[in-house]
Design a protein around this motif. Sequence first.
Motif, PDB file in Angstrom:
ATOM      1  N   ARG A  49       0.841  -1.202   0.000  1.00 50.99           N
ATOM      2  CA  ARG A  49       0.000   0.000   0.000  1.00 50.99           C
ATOM      3  C   ARG A  49       0.877   1.254   0.000  1.00 50.99           C
ATOM      4  O   ARG A  49       0.574   2.234  -0.686  1.00 50.99           O
ATOM      5  CB  ARG A  49      -0.928   0.004   1.211  1.00 50.99           C
ATOM      6  N   VAL A  50       1.961   1.222   0.764  1.00 48.72           N
ATOM      7  CA  VAL A  50       2.906   2.339   0.782  1.00 48.72           C
ATOM      8  C   VAL A  50       3.448   2.594  -0.627  1.00 48.72           C
ATOM      9  O   VAL A  50       3.491   3.731  -1.110  1.00 48.72           O
ATOM     10  CB  VAL A  50       4.061   2.052   1.767  1.00 48.72           C
ATOM     11  N   VAL A  51       3.861   1.524  -1.308  1.00 44.22           N
ATOM     12  CA  VAL A  51       4.411   1.652  -2.656  1.00 44.22           C
ATOM     13  C   VAL A  51       3.364   2.229  -3.610  1.00 44.22           C
ATOM     14  O   VAL A  51       3.663   3.133  -4.416  1.00 44.22           O
ATOM     15  CB  VAL A  51       4.921   0.291  -3.163  1.00 44.22           C
ATOM     16  N   ALA A  52       2.139   1.741  -3.523  1.00 46.46           N
ATOM     17  CA  ALA A  52       1.071   2.233  -4.398  1.00 46.46           C
ATOM     18  C   ALA A  52       0.815   3.721  -4.160  1.00 46.46           C
ATOM     19  O   ALA A  52       0.630   4.494  -5.110  1.00 46.46           O
ATOM     20  CB  ALA A  52      -0.207   1.430  -4.167  1.00 46.46           C
ATOM     21  N   ARG A  55       3.593   5.837  -5.732  1.00 45.47           N
ATOM     22  CA  ARG A  55       3.435   5.943  -7.183  1.00 45.47           C
ATOM     23  C   ARG A  55       2.323   6.925  -7.539  1.00 45.47           C
ATOM     24  O   ARG A  55       2.480   7.765  -8.441  1.00 45.47           O
ATOM     25  CB  ARG A  55       3.152   4.568  -7.785  1.00 45.47           C
ATOM     26  N   GLU A  56       1.210   6.846  -6.825  1.00 42.93           N
ATOM     27  CA  GLU A  56       0.101   7.764  -7.089  1.00 42.93           C
ATOM     28  C   GLU A  56       0.488   9.206  -6.755  1.00 42.93           C
ATOM     29  O   GLU A  56       0.175  10.146  -7.505  1.00 42.93           O
ATOM     30  CB  GLU A  56      -1.116   7.356  -6.259  1.00 42.93           C
ATOM     31  N   GLY A  63       1.771  16.183 -12.466  1.00 44.06           N
ATOM     32  CA  GLY A  63       0.693  16.722 -13.287  1.00 44.06           C
ATOM     33  C   GLY A  63       0.093  15.734 -14.257  1.00 44.06           C
ATOM     34  O   GLY A  63      -0.506  16.131 -15.268  1.00 44.06           O
ATOM     35  N   SER A  64       0.222  14.449 -13.956  1.00 43.90           N
ATOM     36  CA  SER A  64      -0.354  13.446 -14.845  1.00 43.90           C
ATOM     37  C   SER A  64      -1.876  13.474 -14.787  1.00 43.90           C
ATOM     38  O   SER A  64      -2.469  13.699 -13.732  1.00 43.90           O
ATOM     39  CB  SER A  64       0.132  12.051 -14.445  1.00 43.90           C
ATOM     40  N   GLU A  65      -2.502  13.245 -15.927  1.00 40.99           N
ATOM     41  CA  GLU A  65      -3.962  13.192 -15.991  1.00 40.99           C
ATOM     42  C   GLU A  65      -4.430  11.821 -16.451  1.00 40.99           C
ATOM     43  O   GLU A  65      -5.384  11.679 -17.203  1.00 40.99           O
ATOM     44  CB  GLU A  65      -4.494  14.289 -16.914  1.00 40.99           C
ATOM     45  N   VAL A 216      10.761   6.786 -12.562  1.00 42.74           N
ATOM     46  CA  VAL A 216      10.537   7.283 -13.914  1.00 42.74           C
ATOM     47  C   VAL A 216       9.041   7.476 -14.104  1.00 42.74           C
ATOM     48  O   VAL A 216       8.251   6.558 -13.853  1.00 42.74           O
ATOM     49  CB  VAL A 216      11.072   6.291 -14.969  1.00 42.74           C
ATOM     50  N   VAL A 217       8.651   8.668 -14.519  1.00 39.63           N
ATOM     51  CA  VAL A 217       7.274   8.939 -14.928  1.00 39.63           C
ATOM     52  C   VAL A 217       7.278   8.981 -16.450  1.00 39.63           C
ATOM     53  O   VAL A 217       8.060   9.725 -17.055  1.00 39.63           O
ATOM     54  CB  VAL A 217       6.752  10.258 -14.336  1.00 39.63           C
ATOM     55  N   VAL A 218       6.424   8.177 -17.076  1.00 38.34           N
ATOM     56  CA  VAL A 218       6.479   8.014 -18.525  1.00 38.34           C
ATOM     57  C   VAL A 218       5.074   7.792 -19.071  1.00 38.34           C
ATOM     58  O   VAL A 218       4.207   7.236 -18.386  1.00 38.34           O
ATOM     59  CB  VAL A 218       7.404   6.823 -18.900  1.00 38.34           C
ATOM     60  N   LYS A 219       4.850   8.231 -20.297  1.00 37.55           N
ATOM     61  CA  LYS A 219       3.572   7.981 -20.950  1.00 37.55           C
ATOM     62  C   LYS A 219       3.351   6.471 -21.076  1.00 37.55           C
ATOM     63  O   LYS A 219       4.248   5.729 -21.446  1.00 37.55           O
ATOM     64  CB  LYS A 219       3.545   8.635 -22.331  1.00 37.55           C
ATOM     65  N   ARG A 220       2.133   6.056 -20.750  1.00 32.38           N
ATOM     66  CA  ARG A 220       1.835   4.625 -20.706  1.00 32.38           C
ATOM     67  C   ARG A 220       2.061   3.953 -22.052  1.00 32.38           C
ATOM     68  O   ARG A 220       2.629   2.851 -22.118  1.00 32.38           O
ATOM     69  CB  ARG A 220       0.389   4.412 -20.255  1.00 32.38           C
ATOM     70  N   ASP A 221       1.634   4.588 -23.143  1.00 32.45           N
ATOM     71  CA  ASP A 221       1.791   3.941 -24.451  1.00 32.45           C
ATOM     72  C   ASP A 221       3.266   3.798 -24.823  1.00 32.45           C
ATOM     73  O   ASP A 221       3.667   2.824 -25.473  1.00 32.45           O
ATOM     74  CB  ASP A 221       1.018   4.696 -25.535  1.00 32.45           C
TER      75      ASP A 221
END
Length: 386
Positions: A49-52, A55-56, A63-65, A216-221
């Motif tokens: 839960r901490v890890v989740a 990440r969130e 600024g991810s949508e 790393v924050v990255v576009k999912r596609d």
Amino acid sequence: MDKMPYRFDGPPGQEDMPYLLTPGPLTTSRTVKASMLADWGSRDIEFRRVVAEIREGLLDLAGSEGEHECVIMQGSGTFAIEAALGSFCPKAEAKTLVVANGAYGDRAAAILARLGRPVTKIDKGDSAAPSAEDVVAALAADPAISHVWVIHCETTSGIVNPIVEIAQAVKARGKICMVDAMSSFGAIPLDMKDGFDVMVSSSNKCIEGVPGFSYVVVKRDMLIASKGMSHSVVLDLYEQWKGLEANGQFRFTPPTHALVAFHQALKEHAEEGGVAARGARYRQNAEILVRGMREMGFSTLLSDNEAGPIIQTFLTPRDPNFDFERFYEDLRVRGFAIYPGKLTKRPSFRIGTIGKVDEKVMRAALKAIREVLADMGVKDLSPLDS
């Protein structure tokens, strides 16, 4: 081991250890330290839960949508940099442009070269900012360039690069823009919607956690398309993401204490007021330090409109009595550990202004610097190479 003979009479809070006036590792709060006193099972539901939540929280800060993923990687920031370069940069035909103005841009280019990935570089030295025009010219000169890697705050000098203008220029030409926000994320505004496909940072910087992991924050596609691209089993971001998504667990043993500390640090970041408040405190630290150092006679490598709030670079004094090693050690005895050594071509040293430090700590550090200079008999603080 004998206790260090610190003579620190400044603000309390560092438990008989020097304040870390560096760009990370840095001084953390007592509550962040205290969060590491318990041991956590890496597969327990509470830890997952901490890890989740980490990440969130990082996605929110970026600024991810909903179109990005956050992948946590064991190891220092350079681990995540190599993971991102190895997962997303082309192996042949197309090229990656590295926009370099210091050691960390040079390191990214060196990683790509070692991986055998086609790479070209803009080299602005170590104290000049690249411009969007520089990048546009490079893209126009070499149509094979498909990816651009740029540093947000280059901690070689502390300069903050115009990454939004660069990203918008890159995206206008249909290229991929990747940003190393190692020393800036959490204190200098960065929004993925401004044209960034990939952002890399680490746990022991402006969020004020401890060393142990990067992310790393990255576009999912883009992440999905990277399947099979990585040169490494350990640094494969796609496989790391699939593991985290499947059951919330890491593929390999995670740095549990560092993650729990970061979870607490994220809460404290929000309680302080987020990026705006964290950045304001760091800017105040930087202003007090730079003003005090200039009043003593020191010169800065960068002008005020170039230097960011993360780390300040001062030119080495010409006085023959100034010896950096003694300066460093005598400051450390007084309770302040500055960055040990230089990276710029001009003789210089750096003092960080981030971490759980405030104006009281900065003023105490200035007092200690004056004492050390007096003890050393240093009077001429004009730059060594002026």
